[in-house]
Design a protein around this motif. Structure first.
Motif, short mmCIF file in Angstrom:
data_model
loop_
_atom_site.label_atom_id
_atom_site.label_comp_id
_atom_site.label_asym_id
_atom_site.label_seq_id
_atom_site.Cartn_x
_atom_site.Cartn_y
_atom_site.Cartn_z
N GLY A 252 0.78 -1.24 0.00
CA GLY A 252 0.00 0.00 0.00
C GLY A 252 0.81 1.29 0.00
O GLY A 252 0.29 2.34 -0.31
N SER A 253 2.09 1.22 0.35
CA SER A 253 2.94 2.40 0.41
C SER A 253 4.40 1.99 0.27
O SER A 253 4.77 0.90 0.70
CB SER A 253 2.74 3.12 1.75
N ASN A 254 5.19 2.87 -0.30
CA ASN A 254 6.62 2.60 -0.39
C ASN A 254 7.38 3.07 0.83
O ASN A 254 8.59 2.87 0.92
CB ASN A 254 7.20 3.24 -1.65
N GLU A 255 6.70 3.71 1.78
CA GLU A 255 7.33 4.07 3.05
C GLU A 255 6.92 3.03 4.08
O GLU A 255 5.79 3.01 4.54
CB GLU A 255 6.92 5.47 3.50
N VAL A 256 7.86 2.17 4.45
CA VAL A 256 7.59 1.09 5.40
C VAL A 256 8.49 1.29 6.61
O VAL A 256 9.71 1.36 6.47
CB VAL A 256 7.83 -0.30 4.75
N TYR A 257 7.89 1.36 7.79
CA TYR A 257 8.64 1.68 9.00
C TYR A 257 9.00 0.47 9.85
O TYR A 257 10.03 0.49 10.53
CB TYR A 257 7.84 2.67 9.86
N ASP A 258 8.16 -0.54 9.85
CA ASP A 258 8.37 -1.65 10.77
C ASP A 258 7.82 -2.93 10.16
O ASP A 258 6.92 -2.90 9.32
CB ASP A 258 7.67 -1.35 12.10
N LEU A 259 8.38 -4.07 10.59
CA LEU A 259 7.96 -5.38 10.10
C LEU A 259 7.81 -6.33 11.27
O LEU A 259 8.57 -6.25 12.24
CB LEU A 259 9.03 -5.94 9.15
N TRP A 260 6.86 -7.25 11.16
CA TRP A 260 6.70 -8.28 12.19
C TRP A 260 5.97 -9.46 11.58
O TRP A 260 5.27 -9.33 10.59
CB TRP A 260 5.92 -7.73 13.39
N GLU A 261 6.13 -10.62 12.20
CA GLU A 261 5.48 -11.84 11.74
C GLU A 261 4.58 -12.35 12.88
O GLU A 261 5.00 -12.44 14.03
CB GLU A 261 6.54 -12.90 11.42
N ASP A 262 3.33 -12.68 12.53
CA ASP A 262 2.43 -13.19 13.57
C ASP A 262 2.63 -14.69 13.77
O ASP A 262 3.44 -15.31 13.08
CB ASP A 262 0.97 -12.83 13.26
N LYS A 263 1.90 -15.28 14.71
CA LYS A 263 2.09 -16.69 15.05
C LYS A 263 1.70 -17.64 13.91
O LYS A 263 2.08 -18.79 13.92
CB LYS A 263 1.31 -17.04 16.32
N ASN A 264 0.96 -17.12 12.93
CA ASN A 264 0.59 -17.93 11.76
C ASN A 264 1.58 -17.80 10.61
O ASN A 264 1.37 -18.37 9.54
CB ASN A 264 -0.82 -17.56 11.29
N GLY A 265 2.63 -17.03 10.79
CA GLY A 265 3.64 -16.86 9.76
C GLY A 265 3.34 -15.76 8.76
O GLY A 265 4.02 -15.65 7.73
N PHE A 266 2.36 -14.90 9.04
CA PHE A 266 2.05 -13.79 8.14
C PHE A 266 2.93 -12.60 8.49
O PHE A 266 3.07 -12.22 9.65
CB PHE A 266 0.58 -13.38 8.25
N ILE A 267 3.53 -12.00 7.45
CA ILE A 267 4.40 -10.82 7.64
C ILE A 267 3.54 -9.58 7.54
O ILE A 267 2.75 -9.42 6.66
CB ILE A 267 5.51 -10.78 6.56
#
Length: 189
Positions: free
Chosen positions: A174-189
């Motif tokens: 949705g945007s080219n400005e990405v500040y943070d990343l995380w993965e949930d317990k189901n493996g979704f980024i």
């Protein structure tokens, strides 16, 4: 004890004494200027790695209670006087350092072995192709890298893939400005 990074530097709070210790980084590194701290990470062993604007990475040795620099001269030259946005230690103990203009560095915890990741091939998307804000390792062992202008990079099995915004694709990021990343317990980024 709580480590605190502020716009003006690095503090250590001792709850038992209800006291803050100011490390006065500006006196050591940038006289008469604030030293904004972007990231504080506990490294393997007895070290705290600190990512700062305009001075790179500082390593605080908990045993000797002193500051040190990364051992690799090349990395030190490239990140000194650069702003470090993020520091991340992966499952193998390698440190990933993201910078405001030089991309990402992956180095051994002792700082002697390193790799450099530059994303120049994606410069057609944004002039900020090498401004990296975060690095994350997924459960599958891939590395996901957030950028200020080129969306997300993914390093998988030595290959770099870019996920950037495409107005013609409803399923793009949705945007080219990405500040943070995380993965949930189901493996979704």
């Amino acid at each position: 004890k709580i480590w605190i990074g502020t716009y003006k530097g690095l503090l250590l709070y001792d709850e038992s004494l209800d006291k803050f210790t100011d490390f006065r980084l500006s006196e050591r590194y940038l006289p008469n200027q604030p030293v904004p701290i972007n990231k504080i990470v506990r490294a393997p062993g007895d070290e705290i790695w600190i990512g700062a604007q305009d001075i790179g990475v500082l390593i605080y040795n908990l045993k000797s209670q002193s500051f040190d620099e990364i051992k690799s001269g090349r990395i030190n030259r490239l990140i000194r006087n650069n702003s470090v946005n993020s520091i991340f230690f992966d499952k193998q103990g390698f440190c990933w350092i993201s910078t405001i203009s030089e991309g990402v560095f992956r180095c051994s915890a002792d700082g002697t072995h390193h790799e450099e990741y530059s994303f120049r091939e994606f410069s057609h998307i944004s002039a900020n192709y090498n401004e990296i804000l975060d690095v994350f390792e997924s459960g599958s062992g891939d590395f996901w890298i957030a950028s200020r202008g080129c969306g997300v990079y993914r390093i998988s099995k030595g290959k770099i893939r870019n996920y950037s915004y495409d107005s013609k694709n409803n399923y793009s990021i949705g945007s080219n400005e990405v500040y943070d990343l995380w993965e949930d317990k189901n493996g979704f980024i």
